[in-house]
Design a protein around this motif. Structure first.
Motif, PDB file in Angstrom:
ATOM      1  N   ASN A 136       0.859  -1.185   0.000  1.00 16.96           N
ATOM      2  CA  ASN A 136       0.000   0.000   0.000  1.00 16.96           C
ATOM      3  C   ASN A 136       0.892   1.230   0.000  1.00 16.96           C
ATOM      4  O   ASN A 136       1.558   1.516   0.989  1.00 16.96           O
ATOM      5  CB  ASN A 136      -0.922  -0.007   1.228  1.00 16.96           C
ATOM      6  CG  ASN A 136      -1.759   1.247   1.322  1.00 16.96           C
ATOM      7  OD1 ASN A 136      -1.880   2.008   0.366  1.00 16.96           O
ATOM      8  ND2 ASN A 136      -2.337   1.471   2.481  1.00 16.96           N
ATOM      9  N   ARG A 137       0.895   1.987  -1.093  1.00 14.64           N
ATOM     10  CA  ARG A 137       1.738   3.175  -1.220  1.00 14.64           C
ATOM     11  C   ARG A 137       0.993   4.451  -0.826  1.00 14.64           C
ATOM     12  O   ARG A 137       1.505   5.548  -0.982  1.00 14.64           O
ATOM     13  CB  ARG A 137       2.251   3.284  -2.662  1.00 14.64           C
ATOM     14  CG  ARG A 137       3.043   2.046  -3.085  1.00 14.64           C
ATOM     15  CD  ARG A 137       3.621   2.165  -4.498  1.00 14.64           C
ATOM     16  NE  ARG A 137       2.683   2.622  -5.498  1.00 14.64           N
ATOM     17  CZ  ARG A 137       1.842   1.844  -6.182  1.00 14.64           C
ATOM     18  NH1 ARG A 137       1.792   0.548  -5.918  1.00 14.64           N
ATOM     19  NH2 ARG A 137       1.046   2.344  -7.098  1.00 14.64           N
ATOM     20  N   ASN A 138      -0.196   4.301  -0.282  1.00 20.89           N
ATOM     21  CA  ASN A 138      -1.013   5.445   0.107  1.00 20.89           C
ATOM     22  C   ASN A 138      -0.677   5.921   1.516  1.00 20.89           C
ATOM     23  O   ASN A 138      -0.167   5.162   2.338  1.00 20.89           O
ATOM     24  CB  ASN A 138      -2.499   5.062   0.061  1.00 20.89           C
ATOM     25  CG  ASN A 138      -2.969   4.787  -1.346  1.00 20.89           C
ATOM     26  OD1 ASN A 138      -3.084   5.701  -2.145  1.00 20.89           O
ATOM     27  ND2 ASN A 138      -3.221   3.523  -1.660  1.00 20.89           N
ATOM     28  N   ALA A 139      -1.024   7.165   1.801  1.00 22.70           N
ATOM     29  CA  ALA A 139      -0.838   7.739   3.134  1.00 22.70           C
ATOM     30  C   ALA A 139      -1.977   7.360   4.077  1.00 22.70           C
ATOM     31  O   ALA A 139      -1.975   7.764   5.239  1.00 22.70           O
ATOM     32  CB  ALA A 139      -0.716   9.254   3.030  1.00 22.70           C
TER      33      ALA A 139
ATOM     34  N   ASN B 169       1.286   3.082   3.816  1.00 20.91           N
ATOM     35  CA  ASN B 169       2.711   2.912   3.507  1.00 20.91           C
ATOM     36  C   ASN B 169       3.282   1.615   4.081  1.00 20.91           C
ATOM     37  O   ASN B 169       4.347   1.603   4.679  1.00 20.91           O
ATOM     38  CB  ASN B 169       3.509   4.121   4.013  1.00 20.91           C
ATOM     39  CG  ASN B 169       3.019   5.406   3.398  1.00 20.91           C
ATOM     40  OD1 ASN B 169       2.908   5.524   2.185  1.00 20.91           O
ATOM     41  ND2 ASN B 169       2.675   6.359   4.240  1.00 20.91           N
ATOM     42  N   ASP B 170       2.561   0.526   3.883  1.00 21.52           N
ATOM     43  CA  ASP B 170       2.967  -0.750   4.469  1.00 21.52           C
ATOM     44  C   ASP B 170       2.846  -1.866   3.442  1.00 21.52           C
ATOM     45  O   ASP B 170       2.122  -1.744   2.457  1.00 21.52           O
ATOM     46  CB  ASP B 170       2.071  -1.060   5.676  1.00 21.52           C
ATOM     47  CG  ASP B 170       2.635  -2.138   6.589  1.00 21.52           C
ATOM     48  OD1 ASP B 170       3.811  -2.519   6.425  1.00 21.52           O
ATOM     49  OD2 ASP B 170       1.890  -2.606   7.464  1.00 21.52           O
ATOM     50  N   SER B 171       3.579  -2.935   3.686  1.00 20.10           N
ATOM     51  CA  SER B 171       3.491  -4.153   2.878  1.00 20.10           C
ATOM     52  C   SER B 171       3.112  -5.309   3.785  1.00 20.10           C
ATOM     53  O   SER B 171       3.468  -5.322   4.963  1.00 20.10           O
ATOM     54  CB  SER B 171       4.833  -4.468   2.216  1.00 20.10           C
ATOM     55  OG  SER B 171       5.163  -3.490   1.283  1.00 20.10           O
TER      56      SER B 171
ATOM     57  N   SER C  55      -9.440  -1.030  -2.208  1.00 26.40           N
ATOM     58  CA  SER C  55     -10.390   0.078  -2.039  1.00 26.40           C
ATOM     59  C   SER C  55      -9.872   1.381  -2.635  1.00 26.40           C
ATOM     60  O   SER C  55     -10.625   2.349  -2.732  1.00 26.40           O
ATOM     61  CB  SER C  55     -10.696   0.272  -0.556  1.00 26.40           C
ATOM     62  OG  SER C  55      -9.508   0.575   0.169  1.00 26.40           O
ATOM     63  N   ASN C  56      -8.610   1.396  -3.059  1.00 20.74           N
ATOM     64  CA  ASN C  56      -8.019   2.600  -3.641  1.00 20.74           C
ATOM     65  C   ASN C  56      -6.923   2.184  -4.624  1.00 20.74           C
ATOM     66  O   ASN C  56      -6.417   1.060  -4.559  1.00 20.74           O
ATOM     67  CB  ASN C  56      -7.425   3.483  -2.539  1.00 20.74           C
ATOM     68  CG  ASN C  56      -7.287   4.931  -2.956  1.00 20.74           C
ATOM     69  OD1 ASN C  56      -7.490   5.287  -4.110  1.00 20.74           O
ATOM     70  ND2 ASN C  56      -6.943   5.786  -2.013  1.00 20.74           N
ATOM     71  N   THR C  57      -6.565   3.085  -5.536  1.00 22.51           N
ATOM     72  CA  THR C  57      -5.381   2.856  -6.367  1.00 22.51           C
ATOM     73  C   THR C  57      -4.161   3.101  -5.475  1.00 22.51           C
ATOM     74  O   THR C  57      -4.295   3.426  -4.307  1.00 22.51           O
ATOM     75  CB  THR C  57      -5.378   3.793  -7.583  1.00 22.51           C
ATOM     76  OG1 THR C  57      -5.426   5.141  -7.124  1.00 22.51           O
ATOM     77  CG2 THR C  57      -6.570   3.513  -8.500  1.00 22.51           C
ATOM     78  N   GLY C  58      -2.961   2.942  -6.026  1.00 23.73           N
ATOM     79  CA  GLY C  58      -1.756   3.097  -5.215  1.00 23.73           C
ATOM     80  C   GLY C  58      -1.436   1.834  -4.433  1.00 23.73           C
ATOM     81  O   GLY C  58      -0.733   1.858  -3.439  1.00 23.73           O
ATOM     82  N   VAL C  59      -1.973   0.703  -4.900  1.00 21.73           N
ATOM     83  CA  VAL C  59      -1.772  -0.589  -4.263  1.00 21.73           C
ATOM     84  C   VAL C  59      -1.251  -1.555  -5.314  1.00 21.73           C
ATOM     85  O   VAL C  59      -1.776  -1.623  -6.419  1.00 21.73           O
ATOM     86  CB  VAL C  59      -3.088  -1.138  -3.663  1.00 21.73           C
ATOM     87  CG1 VAL C  59      -2.889  -2.519  -3.070  1.00 21.73           C
ATOM     88  CG2 VAL C  59      -3.645  -0.166  -2.632  1.00 21.73           C
ATOM     89  N   SER C  60      -0.202  -2.288  -4.967  1.00 21.83           N
ATOM     90  CA  SER C  60       0.341  -3.264  -5.910  1.00 21.83           C
ATOM     91  C   SER C  60       0.482  -4.624  -5.247  1.00 21.83           C
ATOM     92  O   SER C  60       0.632  -4.730  -4.029  1.00 21.83           O
ATOM     93  CB  SER C  60       1.690  -2.789  -6.464  1.00 21.83           C
ATOM     94  OG  SER C  60       2.588  -2.498  -5.426  1.00 21.83           O
ATOM     95  N   PHE C  61       0.418  -5.649  -6.086  1.00 17.45           N
ATOM     96  CA  PHE C  61       0.550  -7.035  -5.630  1.00 17.45           C
ATOM     97  C   PHE C  61       1.718  -7.651  -6.372  1.00 17.45           C
ATOM     98  O   PHE C  61       1.910  -7.416  -7.562  1.00 17.45           O
ATOM     99  CB  PHE C  61      -0.722  -7.827  -5.955  1.00 17.45           C
ATOM    100  CG  PHE C  61      -1.920  -7.413  -5.156  1.00 17.45           C
ATOM    101  CD1 PHE C  61      -2.279  -8.098  -4.001  1.00 17.45           C
ATOM    102  CD2 PHE C  61      -2.685  -6.323  -5.539  1.00 17.45           C
ATOM    103  CE1 PHE C  61      -3.377  -7.736  -3.266  1.00 17.45           C
ATOM    104  CE2 PHE C  61      -3.801  -5.933  -4.805  1.00 17.45           C
ATOM    105  CZ  PHE C  61      -4.149  -6.645  -3.651  1.00 17.45           C
TER     106      PHE C  61
END
Length: 105
Positions: A35-38, A70-72, A92-98
């Motif tokens: 999760n690259r979101n704040a 900001n966690d994995s 639930s939001n963009t800014g997420v990668s798998f």
């Protein structure tokens, strides 16, 4: 069988089911989400039998699981996947990668 990265997927549309990978052979896999979101997000992950094709409630491995800002998180470790299964992801939001890694595919 190859060992290492099999696929990566960045969520393009929030709250939409997206395919991480469609398997053509049996594999042993690990899945990690970033999760690259704040802010925190919720994610879903399902392993779907491709012969059946449709997503069913029992396919979910994670459902509305919270990933902190900001966690994995490792989601699956050495999970056995059969040929013709696919992994579906959602956030639930963009800014997420798998990231999918392991042996096979």
């Amino acid at each position: 069988m190859a060992l290492g990265r099999i696929a990566v997927h960045d969520i393009a549309v929030a709250a939409t089911d997206e395919t991480l990978f469609d398997f053509t052979e049996a594999s042993s896999v690990d899945v990690t989400v970033c999760n690259r979101n704040a802010t925190s997000v919720t994610i879903r992950l399902a392993v779907i039998d491709g012969a059946i094709g449709a997503l069913a409630s029992e396919d979910y491995v994670y459902y509305d699981f919270t990933v902190n800002a900001n966690d994995s998180q490792p989601l699956m470790s050495h999970e056995a996947i059969s040929a013709n299964e696919l992994i579906m992801v959602r956030a639930s939001n963009t800014g997420v990668s798998f990231r999918l890694s392991g042996r096979g595919a």
